[in-house]
Design a protein around this motif. Structure first.
Motif, PDB file in Angstrom:
ATOM      1  N   ASP A 145       0.828  -1.537   0.165  1.00  0.00           N
ATOM      2  CA  ASP A 145      -0.087  -0.077   0.009  1.00  0.00           C
ATOM      3  C   ASP A 145       1.017   1.402   0.174  1.00  0.00           C
ATOM      4  OD1 ASP A 145      -2.672  -0.986   0.427  1.00  0.00           O
ATOM      5  OD2 ASP A 145      -1.487  -2.533   2.191  1.00  0.00           O
ATOM      6  N   ILE A 146       1.991   1.150   0.523  1.00  0.00           N
ATOM      7  CA  ILE A 146       3.146   2.544   0.429  1.00  0.00           C
ATOM      8  C   ILE A 146       3.590   2.633  -0.613  1.00  0.00           C
ATOM      9  CG2 ILE A 146       4.605   3.149   1.648  1.00  0.00           C
ATOM     10  CD1 ILE A 146       2.743   3.475   3.906  1.00  0.00           C
ATOM     11  N   ALA A 147       3.640   1.324  -1.084  1.00  0.00           N
ATOM     12  CA  ALA A 147       4.666   1.519  -2.536  1.00  0.00           C
ATOM     13  C   ALA A 147       2.962   2.807  -3.562  1.00  0.00           C
ATOM     14  CB  ALA A 147       4.377  -0.062  -3.386  1.00  0.00           C
ATOM     15  N   VAL A 148       2.275   1.391  -3.339  1.00  0.00           N
ATOM     16  CA  VAL A 148       1.237   2.619  -3.948  1.00  0.00           C
ATOM     17  C   VAL A 148       0.964   3.880  -3.684  1.00  0.00           C
ATOM     18  CG1 VAL A 148      -1.841   1.998  -4.911  1.00  0.00           C
ATOM     19  CG2 VAL A 148       0.037   0.175  -4.246  1.00  0.00           C
ATOM     20  N   PHE A 149       0.752   4.592  -2.632  1.00  0.00           N
ATOM     21  CA  PHE A 149       0.377   5.700  -2.579  1.00  0.00           C
ATOM     22  C   PHE A 149       1.840   6.752  -3.137  1.00  0.00           C
ATOM     23  CE2 PHE A 149      -2.325   3.971   1.877  1.00  0.00           C
ATOM     24  CZ  PHE A 149      -3.452   3.100   0.511  1.00  0.00           C
ATOM     25  N   THR A 150       2.799   5.962  -2.527  1.00  0.00           N
ATOM     26  CA  THR A 150       3.753   6.654  -3.033  1.00  0.00           C
ATOM     27  C   THR A 150       3.795   6.993  -4.475  1.00  0.00           C
ATOM     28  OG1 THR A 150       5.506   6.086  -1.602  1.00  0.00           O
ATOM     29  CG2 THR A 150       6.405   7.329  -3.136  1.00  0.00           C
ATOM     30  N   ALA A 151       3.716   6.133  -5.147  1.00  0.00           N
ATOM     31  CA  ALA A 151       3.706   6.334  -6.641  1.00  0.00           C
ATOM     32  C   ALA A 151       2.136   7.221  -7.141  1.00  0.00           C
ATOM     33  CB  ALA A 151       3.399   4.859  -7.382  1.00  0.00           C
ATOM     34  N   MET A 152       0.882   7.237  -6.944  1.00  0.00           N
ATOM     35  CA  MET A 152      -0.125   7.754  -6.969  1.00  0.00           C
ATOM     36  C   MET A 152      -0.058   9.209  -5.896  1.00  0.00           C
ATOM     37  SD  MET A 152      -3.151   4.745  -6.797  1.00  0.00           S
ATOM     38  CE  MET A 152      -4.282   5.364  -8.058  1.00  0.00           C
ATOM     39  N   GLY A 153       0.221   9.045  -5.349  1.00  0.00           N
ATOM     40  CA  GLY A 153       0.387  10.621  -4.570  1.00  0.00           C
ATOM     41  C   GLY A 153       1.058  11.392  -5.153  1.00  0.00           C
ATOM     42  N   MET A 154       2.283  10.664  -5.838  1.00  0.00           N
ATOM     43  CA  MET A 154       3.554  11.722  -6.643  1.00  0.00           C
ATOM     44  C   MET A 154       2.540  12.099  -7.580  1.00  0.00           C
ATOM     45  SD  MET A 154       7.147  10.532  -5.676  1.00  0.00           S
ATOM     46  CE  MET A 154       7.927  10.644  -7.207  1.00  0.00           C
ATOM     47  N   CYS A 155       1.973  10.715  -8.835  1.00  0.00           N
ATOM     48  CA  CYS A 155       1.836  11.089  -9.711  1.00  0.00           C
ATOM     49  C   CYS A 155       0.850  12.302  -9.441  1.00  0.00           C
ATOM     50  CB  CYS A 155       1.626   9.759 -10.359  1.00  0.00           C
ATOM     51  SG  CYS A 155       1.667   9.784 -12.265  1.00  0.00           S
ATOM     52  N   TRP A 156      -0.363  11.699  -9.117  1.00  0.00           N
ATOM     53  CA  TRP A 156      -1.395  12.783  -9.241  1.00  0.00           C
ATOM     54  C   TRP A 156      -1.346  14.075  -8.526  1.00  0.00           C
ATOM     55  CZ3 TRP A 156      -5.936   8.977  -8.825  1.00  0.00           C
ATOM     56  CH2 TRP A 156      -6.618   8.076  -9.430  1.00  0.00           C
ATOM     57  N   SER A 157      -1.037  14.019  -7.153  1.00  0.00           N
ATOM     58  CA  SER A 157      -0.299  14.918  -6.589  1.00  0.00           C
ATOM     59  C   SER A 157      -0.837  16.447  -6.786  1.00  0.00           C
ATOM     60  CB  SER A 157       1.008  15.435  -7.050  1.00  0.00           C
ATOM     61  OG  SER A 157       1.585  15.655  -7.835  1.00  0.00           O
ATOM     62  N   GLY A 158      -2.136  15.547  -6.429  1.00  0.00           N
ATOM     63  CA  GLY A 158      -3.599  17.204  -6.156  1.00  0.00           C
ATOM     64  C   GLY A 158      -3.673  17.825  -7.740  1.00  0.00           C
ATOM     65  N   TYR A 159      -3.415  16.449  -8.776  1.00  0.00           N
ATOM     66  CA  TYR A 159      -3.339  17.455 -10.123  1.00  0.00           C
ATOM     67  C   TYR A 159      -5.409  18.189 -10.281  1.00  0.00           C
ATOM     68  CZ  TYR A 159      -6.058  13.623 -12.055  1.00  0.00           C
ATOM     69  OH  TYR A 159      -6.973  12.937 -12.093  1.00  0.00           O
ATOM     70  N   LEU A 160      -6.381  17.650  -9.963  1.00  0.00           N
ATOM     71  CA  LEU A 160      -7.798  18.604 -10.390  1.00  0.00           C
ATOM     72  C   LEU A 160      -7.565  19.671  -9.625  1.00  0.00           C
ATOM     73  CD1 LEU A 160      -9.971  15.642  -9.264  1.00  0.00           C
ATOM     74  CD2 LEU A 160      -8.245  16.502 -11.746  1.00  0.00           C
ATOM     75  N   SER A 161      -6.200  19.637  -8.747  1.00  0.00           N
ATOM     76  CA  SER A 161      -6.934  21.436  -8.562  1.00  0.00           C
ATOM     77  C   SER A 161      -5.769  22.811  -8.714  1.00  0.00           C
ATOM     78  CB  SER A 161      -6.494  21.031  -6.514  1.00  0.00           C
ATOM     79  OG  SER A 161      -5.463  20.937  -6.517  1.00  0.00           O
ATOM     80  N   THR A 162      -4.459  22.309  -9.377  1.00  0.00           N
ATOM     81  CA  THR A 162      -3.852  22.502 -10.712  1.00  0.00           C
ATOM     82  C   THR A 162      -3.638  22.414 -11.476  1.00  0.00           C
ATOM     83  OG1 THR A 162      -2.301  20.609 -10.018  1.00  0.00           O
ATOM     84  CG2 THR A 162      -2.403  22.096  -8.029  1.00  0.00           C
ATOM     85  N   HIS A 163      -4.429  21.539 -12.224  1.00  0.00           N
ATOM     86  CA  HIS A 163      -3.552  21.616 -13.433  1.00  0.00           C
ATOM     87  C   HIS A 163      -4.559  22.967 -14.073  1.00  0.00           C
ATOM     88  CE1 HIS A 163      -1.197  17.959 -14.084  1.00  0.00           C
ATOM     89  NE2 HIS A 163      -2.144  17.636 -15.301  1.00  0.00           N
ATOM     90  N   VAL A 164      -6.062  23.741 -14.155  1.00  0.00           N
ATOM     91  CA  VAL A 164      -6.705  24.556 -13.936  1.00  0.00           C
ATOM     92  C   VAL A 164      -5.708  26.029 -14.483  1.00  0.00           C
ATOM     93  CG1 VAL A 164      -8.024  25.730 -14.367  1.00  0.00           C
ATOM     94  CG2 VAL A 164      -8.224  23.948 -13.666  1.00  0.00           C
ATOM     95  N   ALA A 165      -4.958  25.665 -13.170  1.00  0.00           N
ATOM     96  CA  ALA A 165      -3.719  27.435 -13.153  1.00  0.00           C
ATOM     97  C   ALA A 165      -2.735  26.913 -13.687  1.00  0.00           C
ATOM     98  CB  ALA A 165      -3.868  27.438 -11.168  1.00  0.00           C
ATOM     99  N   MET A 166      -1.754  25.823 -13.888  1.00  0.00           N
ATOM    100  CA  MET A 166      -1.083  25.452 -14.463  1.00  0.00           C
ATOM    101  C   MET A 166      -0.891  25.540 -15.727  1.00  0.00           C
ATOM    102  SD  MET A 166       0.540  22.604 -12.446  1.00  0.00           S
ATOM    103  CE  MET A 166       2.315  22.612 -13.102  1.00  0.00           C
ATOM    104  N   MET A 167      -1.823  25.000 -16.754  1.00  0.00           N
ATOM    105  CA  MET A 167      -2.861  25.101 -18.172  1.00  0.00           C
ATOM    106  C   MET A 167      -2.692  26.736 -18.438  1.00  0.00           C
ATOM    107  SD  MET A 167      -2.331  22.195 -19.353  1.00  0.00           S
ATOM    108  CE  MET A 167      -2.092  22.274 -21.368  1.00  0.00           C
ATOM    109  N   ASP A 168      -3.223  27.295 -17.833  1.00  0.00           N
ATOM    110  CA  ASP A 168      -3.352  28.393 -17.668  1.00  0.00           C
ATOM    111  C   ASP A 168      -2.387  29.211 -17.596  1.00  0.00           C
ATOM    112  OD1 ASP A 168      -5.624  31.337 -18.821  1.00  0.00           O
ATOM    113  OD2 ASP A 168      -5.449  31.943 -16.766  1.00  0.00           O
ATOM    114  N   SER A 169      -1.915  29.208 -16.683  1.00  0.00           N
ATOM    115  CA  SER A 169       0.140  30.082 -16.871  1.00  0.00           C
ATOM    116  C   SER A 169       0.387  29.846 -17.745  1.00  0.00           C
ATOM    117  CB  SER A 169       0.330  29.560 -15.622  1.00  0.00           C
ATOM    118  OG  SER A 169       0.297  30.154 -14.413  1.00  0.00           O
TER     119      SER A 169
END
Length: 395
Positions: free
Chosen positions: A335-359
């Motif tokens: 679980d820790i391996a999966v948490f680390t992988a998905m936590g890093m890769c997703w890392s709150g992208y739903l809350s940051t992608h919009v602003a980043m793409m806008d920039s």
């Protein structure tokens, strides 16, 4: 009339009373009615406040301690050229793996040591952009997000204590490998979309007269080695404090709601209003979807699904869930391996992608970036699970 016409042309202004407001009111009402009908009004509010308070004291400050140390460490690596060495060693991997120029490795290292939006600072530098073609630039959002807060997440997972004395160093490292695989999937899918949008010939910047190449030279602070070391430590630590403070809303709001939707009543089976009680909705759904989730991620318990779900909005909030899951012996090394992988890769992208793409002035591609990264995060978790399983079977 003139005022009304100006308002209609402004996308950020809406009518004071609209369908949007009524729908939001209904959703909020249904949500709290659902919680109160199961937990009781008083217990629900007591649990809401108690959970947020406990997360602030026992989770946020712990994460902040890690971000301060990680920020200081990353600043020293940058000041004394270690990041430049990594860039020179790893840049040869970027083209075959990501179909991106070698300069993109700077974005990987920068976001790994800080957070997703750090890639935007680089992407706005003409000396950095000149190495990219126009269709490659939007994919920086995906590659940066895939490694956002990587050092913090990895350090946090390694620092956790297992009830059975299990070390999480190896699972955290496997999780990093999974995140790399997920990032490749995300970037490759995104490049497929951007090639159709921009073609493959145009450069991101035409004719840049930067005074020096950031791939060959680096700026350092003034003073001798001792003063540079001290200044880089303090400035890096300060950036860690800023990062630690910035995750407080995400941890307290998102994590509290997710835990109330994941956990059940107290051990007595009754609701008492203490922290970390809930209605068990996510657990119920995970039970129904276990035939899909278990082969993909190998979660040890239904409650474990709350971590990747939370990382969609905030990885800081997601890792805040881990200590309690470990304390209750609901998760293990896989679980820790999966948490680390998905936590890093997703890392709150739903809350940051919009602003980043806008920039990056690519707002029209935001949806495609989110779709690409959704598949990237799933690939990260699946690959981390199977790498962990294969490794454990070889031992």
């Amino acid at each position: 009339m003139e005022e009304d016409k100006n308002v209609e042309n402004n996308a950020n202004i809406k009518k004071a009373i609209s369908v949007e407001g009524l729908v939001s009111l209904i959703i909020i009402g249904v949500f709290f009615t659902y919680l109160c009908s199961i937990m009781g009004v008083v217990n629900m509010f007591n649990t809401l406040i108690s959970t947020a308070h406990d997360l602030l004291i026992n989770t946020v400050f712990f994460i902040m301690g890690i971000t301060v140390l990680a920020g200081a460490f990353g600043s020293v690596l940058s000041e004394f050229g270690i990041i430049s060495i990594l860039n020179r060693l790893l840049s040869c991997l970027m083209k075959p793996l990501y179909k991106m120029p070698g300069a993109a490795i700077l974005g990987v290292v920068t976001t790994y040591l800080s957070d997703n939006p750090a890639i935007i600072t680089l992407a706005n530098d003409k000396g950095f952009k000149r190495y990219f073609k126009k269709y490659q630039l939007p994919a920086l959002t995906n590659i940066g997000t895939a490694f956002g807060m990587g050092l913090v997440v990895t350090s946090f997972m390694i620092a956790q204590q297992s009830p059975i004395g299990e070390s999480f160093v190896l699972p955290a490292l496997i999780g990093n490998i999974g995140a790399v695989i997920g990032s490749i999937v995300s970037v490759r899918i995104m490049l497929y979309f951007t090639k159709k949008e921009f073609g493959i010939d145009d450069m991101a910047v035409e004719g840049c007269d930067k005074s020096f190449s950031i791939l060959k030279y680096r700026e350092v602070r003034e003073g001798n080695i001792g003063s540079r070391l001290l200044e880089s430590l303090l400035e890096g630590g300060k950036s860690g404090v800023d990062l630690g403070l910035s995750i407080i809303p995400g941890v307290l709001i998102i994590c509290t709601i997710v835990m109330m939707l994941t956990n059940g009543p107290s051990v007595t089976g009754a609701y008492t209003g203490v922290a970390y009680e809930g209605v068990g909705l996510f657990t119920f759904l995970a039970d129904k979807l276990n035939f899909i989730l278990h082969p993909m991620f190998g979660f040890s318990s239904y409650e474990a699904v709350s971590v990747p779900i939370t990382s969609l909005g905030s990885v800081g909030a997601a890792i805040g869930l881990v200590p309690k899951l470990l304390k209750e012996n609901l998760v293990g090394g896989n679980d820790i391996a999966v948490f680390t992988a998905m936590g890093m890769c997703w890392s709150g992208y739903l809350s940051t992608h919009v602003a980043m793409m806008d920039s990056l002035k690519c707002r029209n591609l935001t949806g495609k970036a989110i779709i690409s990264h959704t598949f990237g995060g799933l690939a990260a978790g699946i690959s981390a699970h199977w790498i962990y399983e294969i490794w454990m079977n070889l031992l």
